[in-house]
Write a protein that holds these residues in place. Structure first.
Motif, PDB file in Angstrom:
ATOM      1  N   TRP A 126      11.053  14.180  -3.795  1.00 23.22           N
ATOM      2  CA  TRP A 126      10.794  15.298  -2.896  1.00 23.22           C
ATOM      3  C   TRP A 126      11.357  16.624  -3.383  1.00 23.22           C
ATOM      4  O   TRP A 126      10.892  17.682  -2.967  1.00 23.22           O
ATOM      5  N   ILE A 127      12.370  16.579  -4.246  1.00 20.86           N
ATOM      6  CA  ILE A 127      13.123  17.794  -4.562  1.00 20.86           C
ATOM      7  C   ILE A 127      12.307  18.806  -5.351  1.00 20.86           C
ATOM      8  O   ILE A 127      12.298  20.006  -5.045  1.00 20.86           O
ATOM      9  N   ARG A 147       4.345  10.360  -5.182  1.00 21.53           N
ATOM     10  CA  ARG A 147       4.955   9.159  -4.597  1.00 21.53           C
ATOM     11  C   ARG A 147       5.409   9.429  -3.168  1.00 21.53           C
ATOM     12  O   ARG A 147       5.254   8.577  -2.283  1.00 21.53           O
ATOM     13  N   ALA A 148       5.972  10.601  -2.927  1.00 22.62           N
ATOM     14  CA  ALA A 148       6.376  10.971  -1.570  1.00 22.62           C
ATOM     15  C   ALA A 148       5.151  11.150  -0.675  1.00 22.62           C
ATOM     16  O   ALA A 148       5.155  10.747   0.495  1.00 22.62           O
ATOM     17  N   ALA A 178       1.689   9.163   3.678  1.00 22.32           N
ATOM     18  CA  ALA A 178       0.328   8.796   4.075  1.00 22.32           C
ATOM     19  C   ALA A 178       0.312   7.375   4.638  1.00 22.32           C
ATOM     20  O   ALA A 178      -0.350   7.091   5.650  1.00 22.32           O
ATOM     21  N   GLU A 179       1.067   6.478   4.006  1.00 24.79           N
ATOM     22  CA  GLU A 179       1.138   5.098   4.490  1.00 24.79           C
ATOM     23  C   GLU A 179       1.887   5.021   5.822  1.00 24.79           C
ATOM     24  O   GLU A 179       1.531   4.212   6.698  1.00 24.79           O
ATOM     25  N   ARG A 196      -7.252   3.223  -2.824  1.00 25.05           N
ATOM     26  CA  ARG A 196      -5.890   2.933  -3.237  1.00 25.05           C
ATOM     27  C   ARG A 196      -5.761   3.205  -4.731  1.00 25.05           C
ATOM     28  O   ARG A 196      -6.653   2.893  -5.517  1.00 25.05           O
ATOM     29  N   GLN A 197      -4.673   3.754  -5.116  1.00 26.41           N
ATOM     30  CA  GLN A 197      -4.450   3.994  -6.536  1.00 26.41           C
ATOM     31  C   GLN A 197      -2.970   3.927  -6.816  1.00 26.41           C
ATOM     32  O   GLN A 197      -2.147   4.140  -5.935  1.00 26.41           O
ATOM     33  N   GLU A 198      -2.646   3.610  -8.017  1.00 28.08           N
ATOM     34  CA  GLU A 198      -1.239   3.513  -8.416  1.00 28.08           C
ATOM     35  C   GLU A 198      -0.730   4.903  -8.747  1.00 28.08           C
ATOM     36  O   GLU A 198      -1.364   5.657  -9.491  1.00 28.08           O
ATOM     37  N   ILE A 199       0.411   5.262  -8.183  1.00 27.42           N
ATOM     38  CA  ILE A 199       1.056   6.536  -8.483  1.00 27.42           C
ATOM     39  C   ILE A 199       2.215   6.246  -9.433  1.00 27.42           C
ATOM     40  O   ILE A 199       3.172   5.588  -9.077  1.00 27.42           O
ATOM     41  N   ARG A 200       2.108   6.723 -10.646  1.00 21.45           N
ATOM     42  CA  ARG A 200       3.131   6.429 -11.629  1.00 21.45           C
ATOM     43  C   ARG A 200       4.184   7.525 -11.620  1.00 21.45           C
ATOM     44  O   ARG A 200       3.866   8.665 -11.371  1.00 21.45           O
TER      45      ARG A 200
END
Length: 291
Positions: A258-259, A267-268, A273-274, A287-291
């Motif tokens: 978040w910073i 990712r945040a 969203a979830e 759906r997708q992977e957030i690396r």
């Protein structure tokens, strides 16, 4: 041809060459030794720099509580942001934040070092712009544009369009963030209103626990505790807060996501969203992977 005529011709040829070089961007070659002294420019530089181009990042970049790229940061020499230390690294470009130590930045400039300052991201739209600024400074425009486009596409897929639920960000010592912050932008992008902003807070500040309880948020977002224990974190286990969390949803997040305004904020965004989906909002379409 006279000597004067030959000199004049040589001057004209040199001037024409300089003009052509400037037009082609050849008078401003990509920096070869880049030092970053700010946690957020550290991460942008690590994502974009060519191999060997970035020589040092701030010591905070290796802190997993603060940095989303702590592992990658260990490959670079750490710095404390002090002008003397940075100057001895012989940089031809220094990346800093607008809140970096003013005296040190001014001294580096007086010593002839080129410094680019990046302000903190206040919106999600700031992130592609900052990628492009750093990419241009490093001579990595193509890489920056690709990363910016990928970020924008991923962000669009995580957009929640629904009547906003109410979320409260609550950290040690009752710290929270209100309007005009990146955290506020993340909440609004994912179908939440920000309790602190609704109560009139702009930027960061403290939210009394009593006001949080009375606000009755739908979700309380807290940070992952630091190792050990501190009095500042005692408020996060207060019975009144636990009672609010038992009635509302709860999300525990990692500060590092978040910073800083980097693509890692995805990712945040996904986590929130979830959390919005868990309250009965519309499901994400992909759906997708957030690396």
């Amino acid at each position: 041809m006279s000597v004067c005529a030959k000199v004049s011709k040589a001057v004209l040829v040199a001037a024409a060459g300089l003009w052509l070089a400037a037009s082609a961007g050849l008078t401003d070659p990509a920096p070869r030794r880049v030092v970053s002294v700010n946690l957020c420019t550290d991460q942008l530089a690590m994502m974009l720099a060519a191999p060997g181009q970035l020589v040092s990042v701030s010591h905070l970049a290796a802190d997993p509580q603060s940095s989303a790229m702590a592992t990658e940061a260990r490959a670079y020499a750490p710095n404390m942001g002090q002008a003397e230390q940075v100057f001895l690294m012989r940089p031809d470009l220094v990346l800093a934040g607008t809140f970096s130590a003013r005296a040190g930045i001014d001294l580096l400039r007086r010593l002839g070092v080129r410094v680019i300052e990046i302000p903190p991201a206040a919106t999600l739209d700031d992130i592609p712009g900052h990628l492009r600024i750093i990419g241009q400074a490093l001579g990595r425009e193509t890489q920056a544009e690709s990363l910016a486009a990928e970020f924008e596409a991923s962000l669009d897929q995580l957009k929640i369009n629904a009547p906003p639920a109410r979320a409260a960000l609550y950290y040690p010592s009752g710290y929270t963030t209100g309007a005009g912050t990146l955290a506020d932008a993340i909440l609004r992008h994912t179908g939440f209103s920000n309790v602190a902003a609704d109560l009139g807070l702009a930027g960061g500040g403290n939210l009394p626990l009593e006001r949080l309880v009375m606000a009755g948020p739908d979700v309380v977002v807290t940070a992952t505790p630091y190792p050990g224990a501190s009095r500042a974190e005692e408020i996060l286990v207060h019975p009144a807060l636990k009672a609010v969390q038992s009635r509302a949803g709860s999300a525990e997040v990692t500060d590092a996501d978040w910073i800083c305004g980097t693509p890692h904020v995805l990712r945040a965004v996904r986590a929130m969203a979830e959390a919005r989906e868990a309250l009965g909002g519309p499901r994400l379409t992909q759906r997708q992977e957030i690396r």
